[in-house]
Scaffold this motif. Structure first.
Motif, PDB file in Angstrom:
ATOM      1  N   ARG A 115      19.791   7.437 -10.180  1.00 21.56           N
ATOM      2  CA  ARG A 115      18.030   7.922 -10.162  1.00 21.56           C
ATOM      3  C   ARG A 115      16.699   7.165  -9.266  1.00 21.56           C
ATOM      4  N   THR A 116      17.650   6.121  -8.721  1.00 19.23           N
ATOM      5  CA  THR A 116      16.504   4.888  -8.382  1.00 19.23           C
ATOM      6  C   THR A 116      15.303   5.645  -7.049  1.00 19.23           C
ATOM      7  N   ASP A 117      15.676   6.369  -7.316  1.00 25.24           N
ATOM      8  CA  ASP A 117      14.653   7.325  -5.772  1.00 25.24           C
ATOM      9  C   ASP A 117      13.982   8.331  -6.752  1.00 25.24           C
ATOM     10  N   ALA A 118      14.424   8.292  -8.243  1.00 23.83           N
ATOM     11  CA  ALA A 118      13.907   9.608  -8.994  1.00 23.83           C
ATOM     12  C   ALA A 118      12.933   9.293  -9.095  1.00 23.83           C
ATOM     13  N   GLN A 119      12.197   7.962  -8.691  1.00 25.01           N
ATOM     14  CA  GLN A 119      10.965   7.490 -10.003  1.00 25.01           C
ATOM     15  C   GLN A 119       9.638   7.866  -9.725  1.00 25.01           C
ATOM     16  N   ALA A 120       9.149   8.888  -8.418  1.00 23.80           N
ATOM     17  CA  ALA A 120       8.331   9.299  -8.204  1.00 23.80           C
ATOM     18  C   ALA A 120       7.689  10.710  -9.229  1.00 23.80           C
ATOM     19  N   MET A 121       8.744  11.206  -9.296  1.00 26.11           N
ATOM     20  CA  MET A 121       9.258  12.238 -10.097  1.00 26.11           C
ATOM     21  C   MET A 121       8.982  12.587 -11.756  1.00 26.11           C
ATOM     22  N   ARG A 122       9.823  10.872 -11.945  1.00 24.28           N
ATOM     23  CA  ARG A 122       9.545  11.023 -13.199  1.00 24.28           C
ATOM     24  C   ARG A 122       8.120  10.347 -14.052  1.00 24.28           C
ATOM     25  N   LEU A 123       7.312   9.578 -13.108  1.00 31.18           N
ATOM     26  CA  LEU A 123       6.134   9.012 -13.192  1.00 31.18           C
ATOM     27  C   LEU A 123       4.678   9.915 -12.832  1.00 31.18           C
ATOM     28  N   LEU A 138       0.251  -1.108   0.222  1.00 24.92           N
ATOM     29  CA  LEU A 138      -0.138  -0.135  -0.354  1.00 24.92           C
ATOM     30  C   LEU A 138       1.159   0.861   0.009  1.00 24.92           C
ATOM     31  N   ALA A 139       0.381   2.330  -0.425  1.00 25.68           N
ATOM     32  CA  ALA A 139       1.018   3.292  -1.023  1.00 25.68           C
ATOM     33  C   ALA A 139       2.777   3.432  -1.464  1.00 25.68           C
ATOM     34  N   GLN A 140       3.486   2.184  -1.842  1.00 31.96           N
ATOM     35  CA  GLN A 140       4.630   1.917  -1.846  1.00 31.96           C
ATOM     36  C   GLN A 140       4.678   1.798  -3.257  1.00 31.96           C
ATOM     37  N   PHE A 141       6.223   1.752  -4.211  1.00 35.33           N
ATOM     38  CA  PHE A 141       5.868   1.855  -5.532  1.00 35.33           C
ATOM     39  C   PHE A 141       6.046   0.037  -5.935  1.00 35.33           C
ATOM     40  N   TYR A 155       0.321   8.327 -10.568  1.00 32.24           N
ATOM     41  CA  TYR A 155       1.809   7.922 -11.320  1.00 32.24           C
ATOM     42  C   TYR A 155       1.667   7.415 -13.107  1.00 32.24           C
ATOM     43  N   ARG A 156       2.250   7.448 -13.582  1.00 33.73           N
ATOM     44  CA  ARG A 156       2.404   6.253 -14.908  1.00 33.73           C
ATOM     45  C   ARG A 156       3.171   5.669 -14.824  1.00 33.73           C
ATOM     46  N   PRO A 157       2.934   4.169 -14.868  1.00 32.74           N
ATOM     47  CA  PRO A 157       3.333   3.100 -15.132  1.00 32.74           C
ATOM     48  C   PRO A 157       3.973   2.892 -16.435  1.00 32.74           C
ATOM     49  N   THR A 158       5.015   2.617 -15.619  1.00 33.09           N
ATOM     50  CA  THR A 158       6.676   2.356 -17.398  1.00 33.09           C
ATOM     51  C   THR A 158       5.923   0.866 -17.804  1.00 33.09           C
ATOM     52  N   VAL A 159       6.215   0.152 -18.920  1.00 37.13           N
ATOM     53  CA  VAL A 159       6.112  -0.934 -19.126  1.00 37.13           C
ATOM     54  C   VAL A 159       7.443  -1.308 -20.434  1.00 37.13           C
TER      55      VAL A 159
END
Lengths: 124, 417
Positions: free
Chosen positions: B305-313, A45-48, A81-85
């Motif tokens: 940039r592992t922690d930049a995921q939130a910013m990127r997405l 929950l609330a984590q990537f 967030y927009r997921p990556t694939v």
């Protein structure tokens, strides 16, 4: 997932099996595609988090592109967030950047070849 | 140059005073008759609010994160008004240790009055976004942004680099923290400024809250210790049941830090003054995307940039207009006033807001899960008892003691590790 008789016809005529097996694999049957996917258990929950996806087309065509999204239909919103694939070849994909920020009922969607397949997700 | 500001020792002394204040906070002390019955789902929800404290994980975008020399430098910079060209503002002006690192004001005051409430500084490493609108994607940017804001510090890279030229001891400490001299970095005052922000962040990461009566209850439940669980007051348990049940508070205030780290519109008016609105997340994410200091820029120390995921997405949609950060509830009972604009003076006012909230104030695409809770007075008392049980009984926030004395220039030649 219940399928209408009309939906069953093509699946009987043209079956395909996504390249994924093992524990925790869920499969959704569409009219023209079949998608299998595996998520971490329990869902964070609330984590990537990321999921593995495999898809195939009933007509045997190659799957090069797939989109993944999640929404909370009851509350009328999606993810922030927009997921990556990432395509791993042979109809296999890795979808990352999913983040479900509220507990409750989510709907995961897979857009493939002009068809969208949906699955229910329950997050505690 | 003589110091005109309290040193780190004073900050620590103030933190000790905080400890005394914290012990004065009404806390549940009476043993309850018996724990309430919780369903299996409720138990899972309660367990998801811990364990506490979480292990510290350094910030990969900040090479100073967790480094003792940088923490010590940051503790000194935190109280240094020379960071502002007028000498009128320091970080500690708004983030006061004896007020749980906030200022008890409705809205902050820097060089001028500001439109938002000063957030308390605690458990910051657990956050994904910083500031009420998420205008920073790292703690070091959250420390840098007010320095450059003309309304807050009104500072500049040149102003900040100049401090080190005038203060050999501080320059020595910078060299010890970053392995390079701020005075030889004269051609790169921007880098000196960013490192200054990274040291400030390293210090603020040490401001953590300890275990609370709720944590004791949660852990007792986890290990099946009914006797220990029964020590948690029944009223707080009733509040907890409301929190995870009818109140749906856990929808946003979830996880061990009691926040999903995201943003929500809860019907607080958006107007700063008539005719001027605070668009919250919608505006701040746009501003962040234009910033050269986000984790996607060259100043991040995280090559991957592992922690930049939130910013990127992160997506920016109309629904984010008027949304503000979901705050942590740890120590919430001692960090009044509340909401992004400080418009609710007491925790009871917050309960009344949720009890009677005006759905028409929430824009159309907001979560329809927000409904007036119509809380009875005993429900409000129970929720307050629960929220008060999230207060760190041992002393709210405690900075790591910083060593006093002059910096050893020879030792500072090599970076700490």
């Amino acid at each position: 997932m219940a399928l209408s008789p009309v939906a069953l016809l093509p699946s009987l005529a043209f079956a395909c099996t996504p390249a994924m097996e093992g524990d925790g694999v869920r499969t959704i049957e569409g009219q023209r595609h079949v998608v299998s996917w595996r998520a971490p258990a329990p869902l964070p929950l609330a984590q990537f988090f990321a999921i593995d996806v495999a898809a195939c087309a009933r007509d045997g065509s190659r799957i090069g592109l797939l989109r993944v999204d999640a929404t909370m239909p009851e509350h009328g919103h999606g993810m922030n967030y927009r997921p990556t694939v990432e395509s791993l070849g042979d109809g296999r994909f890795r979808a990352g950047g999913l983040l479900l920020h509220m507990p409750g009922r989510w709907q995961l969607s897979f857009a493939v070849g002009g068809e969208t397949l949906r699955a229910a997700l329950l997050v505690d | 140059m003589p110091r005109r500001t309290p040193g780190p020792a004073v900050v620590i002394a103030l933190a000790a005073a905080t400890l005394l204040l914290a012990t004065a906070v009404p806390r549940p002390t009476r043993a309850s008759e018996a724990p309430l019955e919780f369903t299996e789902q409720e138990r899972r929800q309660i367990l998801s609010l811990g364990p506490w404290p979480p292990p510290f994980a350094p910030d990969p975008s900040n090479r100073a994160s967790g480094q003792p020399a940088a923490i010590e430098l940051g503790a000194r910079l935190f109280v240094d008004p020379r960071l502002s060209p007028t000498g009128a503002v320091a970080c500690v002006t708004c983030h006061q240790p004896d007020r749980h690192w906030t200022d008890a004001r409705a809205r902050a005051r820097g060089l001028v009055d500001l439109p938002r409430n000063t957030p308390a500084l605690a458990n910051l490493r657990l956050q994904r976004w910083y500031g009420w609108g998420g205008g920073a994607d790292s703690l070091w940017l959250a420390s840098l942004r007010p320095l450059l804001d003309a309304r807050e510090f009104g500072s500049s890279p040149a102003t900040i680099a100049r401090i080190y030229r005038l203060d050999a001891d501080l320059a020595c400490r910078y060299r010890r923290a970053f392995g390079e001299s701020p005075t030889t970095q004269i051609e790169q005052p921007v880098d000196v400024m960013v490192n200054t922000a990274k040291a400030l962040a390293a210090f603020q990461e040490t401001l953590t809250t300890g275990r609370t009566p709720f944590d004791e209850f949660r852990d007792a439940l986890a290990r099946g210790d009914a006797a220990a669980a029964a020590r948690y007051p029944r009223r707080a348990q009733q509040g907890l049941k409301l929190f995870i049940g009818r109140g749906s508070c856990i929808a946003c205030h979830n996880g061990p830090n009691f926040s999903n780290g995201e943003f929500a519109d809860i019907g607080i008016p958006h107007f700063i003054v008539p005719g001027q609105v605070d668009a919250g997340r919608y505006e701040d994410l746009q501003r962040l995307r234009a910033s050269p200091y986000s984790q996607l820029g060259r100043h991040s120390d995280d090559a991957q940039r592992t922690d930049a995921q939130a910013m990127r997405l992160a997506v920016l949609e109309p629904r984010h207009w008027g949304e503000f950060k979901v705050p942590s509830l740890r120590n919430v009972a001692v960090t009044a006033p509340y909401m992004h604009n400080g418009s609710l003076p007491a925790l009871r006012d917050v309960m009344l807001h949720y009890s009677t909230l005006d759905e028409s104030r929430i824009h159309a695409s907001a979560q329809p899960l927000l409904r007036p809770l119509r809380l009875a007075p005993q429900d409000i008392d129970a929720l307050l008892a629960f929220l008060e049980s999230l207060t760190d009984a041992a002393g709210a926030v405690r900075p790591r003691p910083a060593a006093e004395g002059d910096c050893d220039a020879a030792a500072a030649a090599a970076p700490s590790g």
